[in-house]
Design a protein around this motif. Structure first.
Motif, mmCIF file in Angstrom:
data_model
loop_
_atom_site.group_PDB
_atom_site.id
_atom_site.type_symbol
_atom_site.label_atom_id
_atom_site.label_comp_id
_atom_site.label_asym_id
_atom_site.label_seq_id
_atom_site.Cartn_x
_atom_site.Cartn_y
_atom_site.Cartn_z
ATOM 1 N N SER A 171 -53.593 -43.273 -24.006
ATOM 2 C CA SER A 171 -52.050 -43.706 -24.781
ATOM 3 C C SER A 171 -51.985 -42.098 -25.226
ATOM 4 O O SER A 171 -52.966 -40.740 -25.056
ATOM 5 C CB SER A 171 -52.719 -44.029 -26.428
ATOM 6 N N LYS A 172 -50.972 -41.733 -25.403
ATOM 7 C CA LYS A 172 -50.246 -40.184 -25.263
ATOM 8 C C LYS A 172 -49.569 -39.966 -26.738
ATOM 9 O O LYS A 172 -49.177 -41.049 -27.344
ATOM 10 C CB LYS A 172 -49.536 -39.712 -24.604
ATOM 11 N N ALA A 173 -48.890 -38.824 -27.012
ATOM 12 C CA ALA A 173 -47.787 -38.791 -28.346
ATOM 13 C C ALA A 173 -46.360 -39.049 -26.490
ATOM 14 O O ALA A 173 -46.581 -38.807 -26.232
ATOM 15 C CB ALA A 173 -47.168 -37.574 -28.200
ATOM 16 N N ALA A 174 -45.782 -39.977 -27.408
ATOM 17 C CA ALA A 174 -44.750 -40.149 -26.793
ATOM 18 C C ALA A 174 -43.297 -38.591 -26.450
ATOM 19 O O ALA A 174 -43.574 -37.710 -27.857
ATOM 20 C CB ALA A 174 -43.882 -41.451 -27.304
ATOM 21 N N ASN A 175 -42.783 -39.154 -25.755
ATOM 22 C CA ASN A 175 -41.230 -38.095 -25.832
ATOM 23 C C ASN A 175 -40.398 -38.354 -27.071
ATOM 24 O O ASN A 175 -39.156 -39.056 -26.777
ATOM 25 C CB ASN A 175 -40.848 -38.619 -24.959
ATOM 26 N N TRP A 176 -41.350 -38.583 -28.370
ATOM 27 C CA TRP A 176 -40.025 -38.201 -29.761
ATOM 28 C C TRP A 176 -40.193 -37.655 -30.286
ATOM 29 O O TRP A 176 -41.555 -37.603 -31.007
ATOM 30 C CB TRP A 176 -40.374 -39.317 -30.101
ATOM 31 N N SER A 177 -39.769 -36.964 -31.100
ATOM 32 C CA SER A 177 -39.655 -35.772 -31.960
ATOM 33 C C SER A 177 -39.139 -35.573 -33.136
ATOM 34 O O SER A 177 -37.637 -35.965 -32.697
ATOM 35 C CB SER A 177 -40.415 -34.729 -31.147
ATOM 36 N N THR A 178 -39.043 -35.131 -34.328
ATOM 37 C CA THR A 178 -38.157 -34.911 -35.252
ATOM 38 C C THR A 178 -38.194 -33.737 -36.057
ATOM 39 O O THR A 178 -39.580 -33.458 -36.311
ATOM 40 C CB THR A 178 -37.649 -36.479 -36.095
ATOM 41 N N ASP A 179 -36.944 -33.348 -36.150
ATOM 42 C CA ASP A 179 -36.817 -31.698 -37.820
ATOM 43 C C ASP A 179 -36.940 -32.212 -38.263
ATOM 44 O O ASP A 179 -36.411 -31.714 -39.917
ATOM 45 C CB ASP A 179 -36.386 -30.516 -37.160
ATOM 46 N N ALA A 180 -37.002 -33.895 -39.176
ATOM 47 C CA ALA A 180 -36.161 -34.484 -40.078
ATOM 48 C C ALA A 180 -37.091 -33.881 -41.631
ATOM 49 O O ALA A 180 -36.342 -34.038 -43.168
ATOM 50 C CB ALA A 180 -36.149 -35.137 -39.526
ATOM 51 N N TYR A 181 -37.968 -34.158 -41.446
ATOM 52 C CA TYR A 181 -39.108 -33.345 -42.992
ATOM 53 C C TYR A 181 -40.232 -32.373 -42.055
ATOM 54 O O TYR A 181 -41.077 -32.377 -42.682
ATOM 55 C CB TYR A 181 -40.909 -34.538 -42.202
ATOM 56 N N VAL A 182 -39.189 -31.090 -41.564
ATOM 57 C CA VAL A 182 -39.601 -29.945 -41.524
ATOM 58 C C VAL A 182 -39.400 -29.353 -43.109
ATOM 59 O O VAL A 182 -39.982 -28.048 -43.666
ATOM 60 C CB VAL A 182 -39.490 -29.105 -40.848
#
Length: 427
Positions: free
Chosen positions: A256-267
């Motif tokens: 398994s690997k990190a998905a192509n999904w990220s967010t700066d919503a919680y930065v």
């Protein structure tokens, strides 16, 4: 060894400028498909037992049995005439409310997480060190018929706690503040064989938090299809990739690997003193979206402290929340999505309150302690049973009978319900 934990203030250099954050558009709710919304009844069932002290942190439903974990010592039947000593863990029949007398394990510390196991068992996670006078650090599989440990399941964390558990596709996933399981290095997130407890040597999330000092996963959720794993908590990296407080993993490959999904919503930062302000997450029944709830002791429409936020599961790249519902400065600790409604719990006083500052701003609606949100519009639904707020709701669970709610107070739906209650399904 002392582990250094510092505030998310160390992440300030990563934060988006407020003007940029406020200007970034959210996904248009009108593009989402509306569906039927059917909330549970506002009148709690009368037959559930009562917890007489402490607080509930975890719930799980195994067949027709509800398992309850947390920090408590005494429970009673629904009439209050029969009392039972129960250290951190007990179970009751969902059809009658009767406390299971043979399920009385002796747990010496906090239970933070529960999930159903195979063959009438339950997985238990927490900060305990012993169960039934035998060493069992942080993780166990127990027989619901006897309260005993299941033979053959041999897994233990090295230190810290287990805060999230999920079983999917023949694996047991766990998240917490540990750094090894069975002497196999794993920081905060791992996958085990649910029968033997052996650590999967292929799955390694490689979570890291160099700016914070240690990794702590607050909650995990696995999509209904078993193809995505969401982890939230105190971390800033997955391997070399930047993932601040929220990370998605693609479980379809091997490894398994990190998905192509990220967010700066919680930065963007919340109030000083939080290593993470993430608290809970849940996928929708169709797996198309999930909702994260947070604490943070800070309000403002441009930040995601003290909020519930929807994200699309299969969005790619750097994503924005589809919608955000603000409490106006009160914490949310629990979320459950069922029947076309997003149920949230904490010690909130309001929802729809982006302009409130520990007060009811324009458009705010009163929703003390427990509430439901429309998954398409992101606005509070009319459902409003109320509860005494206390520290807050820490756990929900769906049962054949309705929505279970666990907290630290004894008034739910304007009735006495000691720390545990059930909102029945509507007929």
């Amino acid at each position: 060894m002392r582990h250094r934990v510092v505030s998310l203030a160390v992440l300030a250099a990563m934060a988006l400028p407020a003007a940029v954050w406020a200007a970034a558009p959210q996904a248009p709710a009108e593009n989402l498909k509306p569906g039927p919304v059917r909330t549970v009844d506002e009148d709690p069932a009368d037959w559930t037992p009562h917890i007489l002290d402490g607080e509930v942190h975890a719930l799980a439903v195994v067949g027709q049995v509800a398992v309850v974990g947390g920090d408590f010592t005494r429970v009673s039947d629904n009439t209050g005439t029969e009392e039972y000593e129960r250290e951190h863990l007990f179970a009751f029949d969902l059809r009658t409310g009767a406390v299971l007398e043979d399920f009385a394990p002796d747990v010496d510390g906090m239970v933070y997480s529960l999930t159903p196991g195979p063959d009438n068992s339950v997985f238990v996670g927490g900060s305990f060190e012993e169960i039934n006078d035998a060493e069992q650090r942080g993780l166990a599989r127990l027989d619901l018929s006897t309260g005993g440990r299941i033979p053959g399941f041999d897994a233990a964390i090295n230190w810290g706690d287990v805060r999230g558990l999920a079983v999917s596709d023949g694996w047991l996933y766990l998240g917490g503040s540990f750094t090894a399981i069975n002497d196999v290095p794993r920081r905060g997130l791992a996958r085990l064989d649910p029968v033997t407890g052996a650590v999967d040597t292929v799955f390694d999330a490689r979570l890291d938090a160099p700016e914070i000092g240690r990794v702590k996963v607050e909650d995990i959720a696995v999509s209904p299809a078993g193809d995505r794993l969401l982890a939230i908590g105190a971390f800033t990296r997955v391997g070399s990739a930047r993932r601040v407080q929220a990370a998605m993993f693609d479980l379809t490959g091997n490894p398994s690997k990190a998905a192509n999904w990220s967010t700066d919503a919680y930065v963007p930062l919340c109030r000083e003193g939080f290593d993470t302000y993430m608290r809970a997450a849940d996928f929708s029944p169709d797996g198309e979206y999930f909702v994260i709830v947070t604490t943070g002791r800070l309000s403002g429409w441009e930040i995601n402290c003290d909020t519930a936020a929807r994200f699309e599961t299969y969005a790619t790249g750097k994503v924005r929340p589809t919608w955000v519902n603000h409490t106006g400065g009160d914490s949310l600790y629990a979320v459950e999505i069922v029947g076309g409604a997003v149920y949230v719990g904490g010690h909130q006083r309001w929802l729809n309150n982006p302009y409130g500052m520990e007060s009811a701003g324009p458009g705010a609606v009163e929703r003390p302690g427990v509430a439901a949100i429309n998954p398409v519009t992101g606005m509070a639904l009319p459902w409003n049973p109320t509860r005494s707020r206390g520290v807050g709701v820490r756990a929900f669970a769906i049962s054949p009978q309705g929505l279970l709610v666990g907290s630290d107070t004894d008034e739910l739906g304007r009735e006495y319900h000691g720390r545990i209650g059930l909102f029945p399904r509507m007929e």
